[in-house]
Design a protein around this motif. Sequence first.
Motif, PDB file in Angstrom:
ATOM      1  N   SER A  34       0.750  -1.218  -0.066  1.00 59.36           N
ATOM      2  CA  SER A  34      -0.095   0.099  -0.072  1.00 59.36           C
ATOM      3  C   SER A  34       0.762   1.258  -0.172  1.00 59.36           C
ATOM      4  O   SER A  34       2.059   1.291   0.735  1.00 59.36           O
ATOM      5  CB  SER A  34      -0.847  -0.112   1.258  1.00 59.36           C
ATOM      6  OG  SER A  34      -1.898  -1.093   0.802  1.00 59.36           O
ATOM      7  N   ARG A  36       0.546   5.476   0.204  1.00 54.64           N
ATOM      8  CA  ARG A  36      -0.236   6.651   0.593  1.00 54.64           C
ATOM      9  C   ARG A  36       0.581   7.887   0.668  1.00 54.64           C
ATOM     10  O   ARG A  36       1.740   7.873   0.888  1.00 54.64           O
ATOM     11  CB  ARG A  36      -0.993   6.512   1.955  1.00 54.64           C
ATOM     12  CG  ARG A  36       0.248   6.487   3.245  1.00 54.64           C
ATOM     13  CD  ARG A  36      -0.746   6.505   4.739  1.00 54.64           C
ATOM     14  NE  ARG A  36       0.237   6.417   5.562  1.00 54.64           N
ATOM     15  CZ  ARG A  36      -0.389   6.460   6.878  1.00 54.64           C
ATOM     16  NH1 ARG A  36      -1.542   5.883   7.073  1.00 54.64           N
ATOM     17  NH2 ARG A  36       0.857   6.354   7.779  1.00 54.64           N
ATOM     18  N   GLU A  37       0.026   8.996   0.709  1.00 57.55           N
ATOM     19  CA  GLU A  37       0.550  10.552   0.812  1.00 57.55           C
ATOM     20  C   GLU A  37       0.617  10.838   2.359  1.00 57.55           C
ATOM     21  O   GLU A  37      -0.705  10.707   2.632  1.00 57.55           O
ATOM     22  CB  GLU A  37      -0.211  11.600  -0.180  1.00 57.55           C
ATOM     23  CG  GLU A  37       0.169  12.857   0.080  1.00 57.55           C
ATOM     24  CD  GLU A  37       1.526  13.229  -0.198  1.00 57.55           C
ATOM     25  OE1 GLU A  37       2.430  14.052   0.698  1.00 57.55           O
ATOM     26  OE2 GLU A  37       2.119  12.955  -1.264  1.00 57.55           O
ATOM     27  N   SER A  40      -2.376  13.042   3.321  1.00 59.23           N
ATOM     28  CA  SER A  40      -3.685  12.525   3.252  1.00 59.23           C
ATOM     29  C   SER A  40      -3.506  10.748   3.748  1.00 59.23           C
ATOM     30  O   SER A  40      -3.806  10.053   2.875  1.00 59.23           O
ATOM     31  CB  SER A  40      -4.308  12.604   1.773  1.00 59.23           C
ATOM     32  OG  SER A  40      -4.419  13.729   1.396  1.00 59.23           O
ATOM     33  N   ALA A  42      -5.509   8.965   5.149  1.00 54.49           N
ATOM     34  CA  ALA A  42      -6.479   8.042   5.312  1.00 54.49           C
ATOM     35  C   ALA A  42      -6.894   7.557   3.831  1.00 54.49           C
ATOM     36  O   ALA A  42      -7.592   6.507   3.673  1.00 54.49           O
ATOM     37  CB  ALA A  42      -7.924   9.000   5.556  1.00 54.49           C
ATOM     38  N   THR A  43      -6.161   7.943   2.601  1.00 51.97           N
ATOM     39  CA  THR A  43      -6.330   7.357   1.270  1.00 51.97           C
ATOM     40  C   THR A  43      -5.033   6.790   0.918  1.00 51.97           C
ATOM     41  O   THR A  43      -3.810   7.343   1.054  1.00 51.97           O
ATOM     42  CB  THR A  43      -6.560   8.737   0.457  1.00 51.97           C
ATOM     43  OG1 THR A  43      -7.912   9.331   0.801  1.00 51.97           O
ATOM     44  CG2 THR A  43      -6.724   8.206  -1.135  1.00 51.97           C
ATOM     45  N   ALA A  44      -5.217   5.637   0.438  1.00 54.85           N
ATOM     46  CA  ALA A  44      -4.087   4.739   0.146  1.00 54.85           C
ATOM     47  C   ALA A  44      -4.415   3.905  -1.188  1.00 54.85           C
ATOM     48  O   ALA A  44      -5.646   3.549  -1.177  1.00 54.85           O
ATOM     49  CB  ALA A  44      -3.710   3.696   1.355  1.00 54.85           C
ATOM     50  N   VAL A  45      -3.438   3.548  -1.858  1.00 52.70           N
ATOM     51  CA  VAL A  45      -3.819   2.538  -3.044  1.00 52.70           C
ATOM     52  C   VAL A  45      -2.875   1.439  -2.796  1.00 52.70           C
ATOM     53  O   VAL A  45      -1.695   1.488  -1.912  1.00 52.70           O
ATOM     54  CB  VAL A  45      -3.474   3.337  -4.216  1.00 52.70           C
ATOM     55  CG1 VAL A  45      -4.158   4.493  -4.705  1.00 52.70           C
ATOM     56  CG2 VAL A  45      -1.764   3.592  -4.283  1.00 52.70           C
TER      57      VAL A  45
END
Length: 69
Positions: A34, A36-37, A40, A42-45
């Motif tokens: 995973s 994430r930035e 942010s 809470a948002t991950a790819v």
Amino acid sequence: MRHAPHPHWLKSSFSGDGGNNCIELAATRNSGISLRESESPATAVTTNRTALRALLRHIKARSTEPFHS
């Protein structure tokens, strides 16, 4: 990277102590990765190792080329 119930996020050593200006990585339970930035969290790819390796190779190869907007 170790696999844990809650992701253990790792920050790039190139990020320094500049605050929330980096990409973080964590291993997933199913052998994925995973990203994430830090601004942010809470948002991950999630992707797999093969795709991430291909992305990083592409970025490194293009890092020597001039940027055109």
